[in-house]
Design an enzyme around this catalytic site. Structure first.
Site, PDB file in Angstrom:
ATOM      1  N   GLU A   1       1.016  -0.878   0.201  1.00  9.93           N
ATOM      2  CA  GLU A   1      -0.306  -0.073  -0.075  1.00  9.93           C
ATOM      3  C   GLU A   1       1.608   1.067   0.538  1.00  9.93           C
ATOM      4  O   GLU A   1       1.476   1.936   0.710  1.00  9.93           O
ATOM      5  CB  GLU A   1      -0.911   0.037   1.047  1.00  9.93           C
ATOM      6  CG  GLU A   1      -2.053  -1.436   1.616  1.00  9.93           C
ATOM      7  CD  GLU A   1      -2.829  -0.751   0.212  1.00  9.93           C
ATOM      8  OE1 GLU A   1      -2.581   0.415  -0.800  1.00  9.93           O
ATOM      9  OE2 GLU A   1      -3.707  -2.219   0.470  1.00  9.93           O
TER      10      GLU A   1
ATOM     11  N   CYS B   1      -1.999   8.945   2.576  1.00 11.56           N
ATOM     12  CA  CYS B   1      -1.804   8.544   1.232  1.00 11.56           C
ATOM     13  C   CYS B   1      -2.256   8.536   0.010  1.00 11.56           C
ATOM     14  O   CYS B   1      -2.620   9.247  -0.777  1.00 11.56           O
ATOM     15  CB  CYS B   1      -1.516   6.878   1.505  1.00 11.56           C
ATOM     16  SG  CYS B   1      -3.119   5.859   2.320  1.00 11.56           S
TER      17      CYS B   1
ATOM     18  N   GLU C   1       4.708  12.746  -4.916  1.00 13.31           N
ATOM     19  CA  GLU C   1       4.302  12.813  -3.244  1.00 13.31           C
ATOM     20  C   GLU C   1       4.739  13.664  -2.660  1.00 13.31           C
ATOM     21  O   GLU C   1       6.181  13.342  -2.346  1.00 13.31           O
ATOM     22  CB  GLU C   1       3.928  12.032  -3.129  1.00 13.31           C
ATOM     23  CG  GLU C   1       3.015  11.704  -1.784  1.00 13.31           C
ATOM     24  CD  GLU C   1       2.785   9.720  -1.179  1.00 13.31           C
ATOM     25  OE1 GLU C   1       4.095   9.839  -0.688  1.00 13.31           O
ATOM     26  OE2 GLU C   1       1.724   9.295  -0.330  1.00 13.31           O
TER      27      GLU C   1
END
Ligand code: NAD
Length: 500
Positions: free
Chosen positions: A258, A292, A393
């Site tokens: 993940e 996330c 990110e």
């Protein structure tokens, strides 16, 4: 059991949890764990190495067969008991997490309360794992499948939501009959260690759940490389995910990864703009952008751009930055010193790339304690999708805004990313909503809402955002392997030198 008051009174050493005992690391070395709001150290966590991991795996190995053979109804009862203990202790667990990662108490208390429902959901599934009888073309054969646990699962978790992200792995894995060796983030290990008091009190046998604290490159690597570990269930950055995937491949291990995201939040001209503003804010400023699924790319249709940005700025500029424990705080600190530096570096990158900083863009200097890791909520506009702040990110309260004209353009920009974790679509046109839901390459699409997850529904990324699912029935299947059993109902002596 009721946990002690860890938030306010505890300061000292936490230990590993092996074979239902709290034990110091073999090296007797410890790492500092700090409160990001005060910037001060509050406890020590073990700096474990391969020897500690070996001990934990040995304990898990001793428990593996009997736990797999335990009546699933009994496994379920223990999971239900654990959920009841969480109900009694969620407040303390939330407080510890705030002390470690600086996220809002209001959010963490919601998470620690909610994780009890995950344990209940998978407890409910534990005795409903059924294979199937296959009607095969081989007429003298009876063929059926069995779903069996994988064995020892190495679980490696990040710092942003330590107990929730552990629960997404631990609840389905235990329900399916696996045992666990867990390594929490070196920045936020304390809540996982304290949680082991509840595991023990619920009555899980020794060795079923073990925790080894320490650094990713040391304890984490030892878990990933251990030959007796069958699967690595990892949540973290895509860079670490790639390293772990490569190492796991050497041992032909299963993985569930993940990873990160750069999720688009797309606002069309026909949307309810006030609801969209709330959704965009929740996507990027909740948890100081350290989720996330952060909606870190805002895509706004050109026809409503000015109107929408005025509304967004109005709400975002009033966000109260400060002490995460206070109920009226909207944005707390970022969790770690390296993350604080990374977010500020990206703000500089955005400015140097020519994006216009509409809000924030600096360290937040309020009247809180010196040394706190506070960043102003930041909105960049006039971005294009090639800028680093639109592609990489950041994992902080930094929004990159891109303007689009047409629906096609919106979905094409949305998909022009290495990631594929989540996406938001704001529209009142049902056709556009369905069109976007099918065209966007992401594991989750939200329409007229954002940041919704549940134990009932699968969650996981496409592309660089990961492999495998957490949540829902899909997650329990991630922790099992399928065996096909053939029984010959009419034995014969047909030519034994050819395949049947
Ligand atoms: P990270 O990758 O730095 O660390 C995560 C965990 O992996 C930590 O426990 C760390 O010690 C360990 N680790 C690091 N390198 C390792 C290695 N080589 N071998 C074994 N273990 C190793 O991530 P982080 O900074 O703690 O967390 C933030 C990241 O997590 C972000 O990228 C975020 O998007 C991602 N995340 C993803 C999800 C999701 O469900 N997709 C949820 C939350 C966070």
């Amino acid at each position: 059991m009721k946990l002690e008051k860890f938030r306010t009174e505890f300061s000292g050493d936490f230990h590993n949890f092996i074979n239902n005992e709290f034990v110091p690391p073999v090296s007797n070395e410890y790492l500092d764990t700090e409160d990001p709001y005060t910037g001060k150290k509050w406890a020590n966590i073990p700096k474990s190495n391969a020897s500690d991991v070996n001990k934990a795996v040995e304990s898990a190995k001793n428990a593996r067969e009997s736990w797999a053979a335990t009546n699933p109804v009994k496994r379920a009862k223990l999971l239900f008991r654990l959920a009841d203990l969480i109900d009694k202790n969620y407040d303390e667990l939330a407080s510890i997490e705030v002390r470690d990662n600086g996220k809002l108490y209001a959010e963490m208390v919601g998470q620690t309360q909610y994780i009890a429902e995950y344990y209940r959901y998978y407890a409910g599934l534990a005795d409903k794992i059924e294979g199937r009888v296959i009607s095969t073309d081989k007429l003298n054969m009876f063929n059926y499948t069995l779903f069996e646990p994988l064995g020892i699962i190495g679980m490696i978790t990040p710092w942003n939501s330590p107990l929730m992200l552990l629960t997404w792995k631990l609840a389905p894995a235990l329900a399916a009959g696996n045992v666990a060796v867990i390594k929490p983030s070196e920045f936020t290990s304390s809540s996982t260690v304290v949680f082991m008091n509840l595991i023990k009190d619920a009555g899980f046998p020794p060795g079923v759940v073990n925790v080894v604290c320490g650094l990713g490159i040391e304890a984490g690597t030892a878990i990933v490389n251990h030959p007796d570990i069958a699967k690595i269930a990892f949540t973290g950055s895509d860079q670490s995910g790639q390293i772990i995937y490569e190492a796991a491949a050497k041992g032909i291990k299963h993985v569930c990864l993940e990873l990160g995201g750069k999720s688009p939040n797309i606002v069309f001209e026909d949307a309810d703009l006030d609801a969209a503003v709330a959704g965009v804010i929740s996507g990027i400023f909740a948890a100081s952008g350290q989720t996330c699924i952060a909606g870190s790319r805002l895509l706004v249709q050109s026809s409503i751009y000015k109107k929408f940005m005025t509304k967004l700025l109005d709400v975002a500029s009033k966000a109260k930055v400060g002490n995460p424990m206070l109920p009226d705080t909207n944005v707390g600190p970022v969790a770690t010193k390296p993350q604080f530096k990374k977010v500020l570096d990206y703000i500089d990158i955005g400015k140097s790339e020519g994006a216009k900083c509409l809000l924030g863009g600096d360290v937040f200097k309020g009247d809180g304690p010196q040394g706190g890791l506070m960043v102003q909520p930041t909105i960049f506009t006039e971005c294009n999708n090639n800028m680093r702040i639109a592609r990489e990110e950041i994992f902080g309260p930094v929004l990159s805004t891109i303007i689009f004209d047409t629906e096609d353009q919106a979905f094409s920009i949305a998909n022009d990313t290495a990631f594929g974790l989540g996406a938001g679509i704001w529209t009142n046109d049902i056709g556009k909503a369905h069109n976007g839901a099918s065209r966007i390459n992401a594991g989750t699409v939200w329409v007229n809402t954002y940041r919704v997850v549940s134990y009932t529904s699968p969650f996981g990324g496409y592309k660089r955002s990961g492999i495998g699912k957490e949540g829902g029935i899909e997650a329990i299947m991630e922790y099992m392997q399928t065996k096909s059993v053939w029984i010959c109902t009419k034995p014969n002596t047909d030519n034994p030198f050819v395949m049947k």
